[in-house]
Structures are given as C-alpha cells and as structure tokens.
Design a protein around this motif. Structure first.
Motif, PDB file in Angstrom:
ATOM      1  N   ALA A  20       0.838  -1.198   0.000  1.00 13.26           N
ATOM      2  CA  ALA A  20       0.000   0.000   0.000  1.00 13.26           C
ATOM      3  C   ALA A  20       0.870   1.244   0.000  1.00 13.26           C
ATOM      4  CB  ALA A  20      -0.917  -0.002   1.227  1.00 13.26           C
ATOM      5  N   TYR A  21       1.918   1.213   0.795  1.00 15.03           N
ATOM      6  CA  TYR A  21       2.852   2.344   0.836  1.00 15.03           C
ATOM      7  C   TYR A  21       3.481   2.575  -0.532  1.00 15.03           C
ATOM      8  CZ  TYR A  21       7.356   4.642   1.585  1.00 15.03           C
ATOM      9  OH  TYR A  21       8.449   5.468   1.479  1.00 15.03           O
ATOM     10  N   LEU A  22       3.955   1.514  -1.164  1.00 16.39           N
ATOM     11  CA  LEU A  22       4.613   1.660  -2.463  1.00 16.39           C
ATOM     12  C   LEU A  22       3.636   2.154  -3.523  1.00 16.39           C
ATOM     13  CD1 LEU A  22       6.847  -1.546  -2.492  1.00 16.39           C
ATOM     14  CD2 LEU A  22       7.604   0.832  -2.255  1.00 16.39           C
ATOM     15  N   ALA A  23       2.400   1.672  -3.478  1.00 15.16           N
ATOM     16  CA  ALA A  23       1.411   2.102  -4.468  1.00 15.16           C
ATOM     17  C   ALA A  23       1.093   3.583  -4.314  1.00 15.16           C
ATOM     18  CB  ALA A  23       0.138   1.270  -4.329  1.00 15.16           C
ATOM     19  N   LEU A  24       0.916   4.037  -3.083  1.00 16.70           N
ATOM     20  CA  LEU A  24       0.609   5.447  -2.849  1.00 16.70           C
ATOM     21  C   LEU A  24       1.824   6.325  -3.152  1.00 16.70           C
ATOM     22  CD1 LEU A  24      -1.499   5.230   0.431  1.00 16.70           C
ATOM     23  CD2 LEU A  24      -2.311   5.511  -1.908  1.00 16.70           C
ATOM     24  N   ARG A  25       3.004   5.856  -2.768  1.00 15.56           N
ATOM     25  CA  ARG A  25       4.217   6.631  -3.062  1.00 15.56           C
ATOM     26  C   ARG A  25       4.388   6.795  -4.568  1.00 15.56           C
ATOM     27  NH1 ARG A  25      10.247   4.401  -1.918  1.00 15.56           N
ATOM     28  NH2 ARG A  25       9.677   3.225  -3.783  1.00 15.56           N
ATOM     29  N   THR A  26       4.175   5.711  -5.310  1.00 15.31           N
ATOM     30  CA  THR A  26       4.277   5.792  -6.766  1.00 15.31           C
ATOM     31  C   THR A  26       3.254   6.767  -7.331  1.00 15.31           C
ATOM     32  OG1 THR A  26       5.111   3.524  -6.930  1.00 15.31           O
ATOM     33  CG2 THR A  26       4.115   4.470  -8.912  1.00 15.31           C
ATOM     34  N   GLY A  27       2.033   6.739  -6.785  1.00 13.80           N
ATOM     35  CA  GLY A  27       1.001   7.645  -7.261  1.00 13.80           C
ATOM     36  C   GLY A  27       1.349   9.106  -7.047  1.00 13.80           C
ATOM     37  N   ARG A  52      -8.816   0.238   5.898  1.00 13.64           N
ATOM     38  CA  ARG A  52      -8.245   1.552   6.168  1.00 13.64           C
ATOM     39  C   ARG A  52      -6.955   1.462   6.978  1.00 13.64           C
ATOM     40  NH1 ARG A  52     -13.195   5.551   7.763  1.00 13.64           N
ATOM     41  NH2 ARG A  52     -11.498   7.061   7.667  1.00 13.64           N
ATOM     42  N   THR A  53      -6.748   0.350   7.689  1.00 11.75           N
ATOM     43  CA  THR A  53      -5.554   0.251   8.549  1.00 11.75           C
ATOM     44  C   THR A  53      -4.249   0.335   7.758  1.00 11.75           C
ATOM     45  OG1 THR A  53      -6.739  -1.004  10.235  1.00 11.75           O
ATOM     46  CG2 THR A  53      -4.338  -1.172  10.237  1.00 11.75           C
ATOM     47  N   PRO A  54      -4.044  -0.485   6.711  1.00 13.52           N
ATOM     48  CA  PRO A  54      -2.797  -0.334   5.949  1.00 13.52           C
ATOM     49  C   PRO A  54      -2.692   1.012   5.240  1.00 13.52           C
ATOM     50  CG  PRO A  54      -4.252  -1.918   4.890  1.00 13.52           C
ATOM     51  CD  PRO A  54      -4.824  -1.636   6.234  1.00 13.52           C
ATOM     52  N   ILE A  55      -3.836   1.605   4.913  1.00 17.55           N
ATOM     53  CA  ILE A  55      -3.805   2.924   4.286  1.00 17.55           C
ATOM     54  C   ILE A  55      -3.269   3.957   5.280  1.00 17.55           C
ATOM     55  CG2 ILE A  55      -5.201   4.798   3.325  1.00 17.55           C
ATOM     56  CD1 ILE A  55      -4.862   2.447   1.426  1.00 17.55           C
ATOM     57  N   VAL A 156      19.858   2.002   4.984  1.00 16.34           N
ATOM     58  CA  VAL A 156      18.604   1.602   4.339  1.00 16.34           C
ATOM     59  C   VAL A 156      17.432   2.404   4.893  1.00 16.34           C
ATOM     60  CG1 VAL A 156      16.967  -0.290   4.014  1.00 16.34           C
ATOM     61  CG2 VAL A 156      19.423  -0.719   3.836  1.00 16.34           C
ATOM     62  N   THR A 157      17.368   2.538   6.208  1.00 14.73           N
ATOM     63  CA  THR A 157      16.252   3.234   6.847  1.00 14.73           C
ATOM     64  C   THR A 157      16.202   4.710   6.456  1.00 14.73           C
ATOM     65  OG1 THR A 157      16.292   1.718   8.734  1.00 14.73           O
ATOM     66  CG2 THR A 157      15.224   3.857   9.064  1.00 14.73           C
ATOM     67  N   VAL A 158      17.347   5.367   6.507  1.00 14.73           N
ATOM     68  CA  VAL A 158      17.376   6.802   6.212  1.00 14.73           C
ATOM     69  C   VAL A 158      17.113   7.053   4.728  1.00 14.73           C
ATOM     70  CG1 VAL A 158      18.744   8.914   6.290  1.00 14.73           C
ATOM     71  CG2 VAL A 158      18.913   7.251   8.146  1.00 14.73           C
ATOM     72  N   LEU A 159      17.669   6.225   3.860  1.00 17.43           N
ATOM     73  CA  LEU A 159      17.423   6.397   2.421  1.00 17.43           C
ATOM     74  C   LEU A 159      15.956   6.194   2.081  1.00 17.43           C
ATOM     75  CD1 LEU A 159      20.529   4.739   0.722  1.00 17.43           C
ATOM     76  CD2 LEU A 159      19.899   7.152   0.704  1.00 17.43           C
ATOM     77  N   GLU A 160      15.292   5.280   2.779  1.00 19.58           N
ATOM     78  CA  GLU A 160      13.867   5.090   2.538  1.00 19.58           C
ATOM     79  C   GLU A 160      13.089   6.354   2.851  1.00 19.58           C
ATOM     80  OE1 GLU A 160      10.296   2.821   4.762  1.00 19.58           O
ATOM     81  OE2 GLU A 160      11.886   1.481   4.069  1.00 19.58           O
ATOM     82  N   GLN A 161      13.586   7.134   3.804  1.00 14.91           N
ATOM     83  CA  GLN A 161      12.892   8.362   4.188  1.00 14.91           C
ATOM     84  C   GLN A 161      13.143   9.499   3.209  1.00 14.91           C
ATOM     85  OE1 GLN A 161      13.520   9.579   8.239  1.00 14.91           O
ATOM     86  NE2 GLN A 161      12.665  11.612   7.916  1.00 14.91           N
TER      87      GLN A 161
END
Length: 228
Positions: A20-27, A52-55, A156-161
């Motif tokens: 869900a995160y990747l889909a919204l980030r891509t959008g 709604r929880t994963p959203i 990895v963590t900081v680059l994801e942010q």
C-alpha cells in the motif's frame, strides 16, 4: 486528480501494508495524486482493495518521508514540493550512497556487478524512450545493489525516508534525455567497484546524486518567480 477507477489499479486482497505504501508513493511521484490534493482513507482503500488500517500506516510513512501533510480531524493531502527539504534530502542521499558504495565494494560479487550493468542498460533504454517510471525503477535497482551489499541497516532506513522526495524531482529529469549523464556515472561506478577502488567508487556515487542540484535550483527559481 480523482482517485483512479478500482479496475485500473486493483490489487490482491492480501495486499501488505508495504505494498500500500509503495502504491501510494508511486502515485504521488508519478503525478496521479497532485500536490495539494486531499487523500481520503476510504477512497484509497477501495482503490487498492484493502482496509483503512494499511492505508493509515502507509500515509504515516509518507508523511515522515515528506510526501504527505496531515492535520488530525481536518485533512490529509499531498505535500507541495519543498525546495529546502529537497536540498536537505539530496545532501543526505549523496552522502549515504557514497558510504554505501564504499562499504559494499569489498563484498560485491560478479553477480552483483552483472545486476548493476543490467539495471543501467534498462535505465538507458528507458531514458531513450522517455519513460520516466521505467527509468526510476531501473535507477532504484542499480543503487539497491550497493545499498544491499553494504549491509548497513541505518543507511537503508534513512534512504527510505529521503529518497521518495528526490524521486519527484528525478521524474521531471528522467522524462527527457537530461538524465543521460547518470548513465556514464553508473558505468564509472561499476568500473571502479570492479577494480576494488572503494574510495573512488564512493566519490562517483556522490557525484551521481549531486547531479540533482541544478534541478533543485531550477525549481527554486521557478518558485521565486511565481512568488514575485
């Protein structure tokens, strides 16, 4: 922009919160969701076929990455591009990718180097086709090799942010042939990694990410012009 029809992006019911995160980030990165657009949990849930929880979890991660703004009980919306944050993100990303490459070089395998070359070939083809989404995906795959090989969980963590904020800029750049300089820098990084020169390979990685600075300057100048 209205939420796309469910049939356009329907995903399995077993969708994980990471998906869900990747889909919204891509959008957000590809412009499906425009800067300032309000995001509704229920509509997004129907779009992706999840509760709604994963959203909400995905939106929380996007907010920490600077892609979403929210005010409890009032709104959740796509963040405008903040030039100051983009500069900070670029600086951090350049330093961390330099570190990742330096740490990765001693443990890179022949398979890793092949994966980097293959990703750069796909990156080149995507640029030639002016396919920004494919270029971003190939660029992610290229850099993921050294980030993974560095085995540094903090990196990895900081680059994801910080990376998602920069991808909004890179999409503009990769929509044209303006990103061709990265192809040569990628090749240079591969050659130096193969030679075992960790310091030089790290410097080349930093230079690659510093190539975003002129685009940040252009966005900044455009914002000043509009304000004037």
């Amino acid at each position: 922009m209205p939420i796309p029809a469910e049939s356009d992006r329907a995903l399995p019911r077993s969708l994980l919160r990471d998906d869900a995160y990747l889909a919204l980030r891509t959008g957000i990165i590809d412009g499906t969701f425009a800067p300032g657009e309000r995001l509704n949990d229920a509509e997004l849930g129907r779009w992706l076929g999840v509760s709604r929880t994963p959203i909400r979890e995905a939106i929380g991660r996007l907010e920490r990455a600077g892609l979403v703004q929210s005010k409890p009980g009032s709104y959740t919306r796509v963040s405008p591009l903040d030039v100051r944050e983009a500069r900070a993100a670029q600086s951090v990303a350049a330093a961390l990718h330099e570190l990742a490459v330096r740490e990765a070089v001693p443990s890179l395998t022949a398979s890793d180097l092949r994966a980097m070359r293959e990703a750069n070939q796909r990156f080149t083809e995507a640029l030639n086709a002016r396919n920004a989404e494919a270029a971003l995906g190939a660029d992610d795959d290229f850099h993921a090799v050294t980030v993974t090989a560095s085995a540094n969980p903090v990196t990895v963590t900081v680059l994801e942010q910080v990376t998602p904020l920069l991808r909004r800029l890179e999409r503009i750049r990769f929509s044209s042939l303006d990103g061709r300089g990265s192809v040569a820098l990628h090749e240079q990084i591969i050659t130096l990694c193969e030679a075992g020169d960790a310091d030089a390979a790290g410097r080349a990685a930093r230079e690659n990410w510093q190539a975003l600075l002129p685009l940040v300057d252009l966005v900044d100048a455009a914002a000043d012009s509009q304000a004037g």
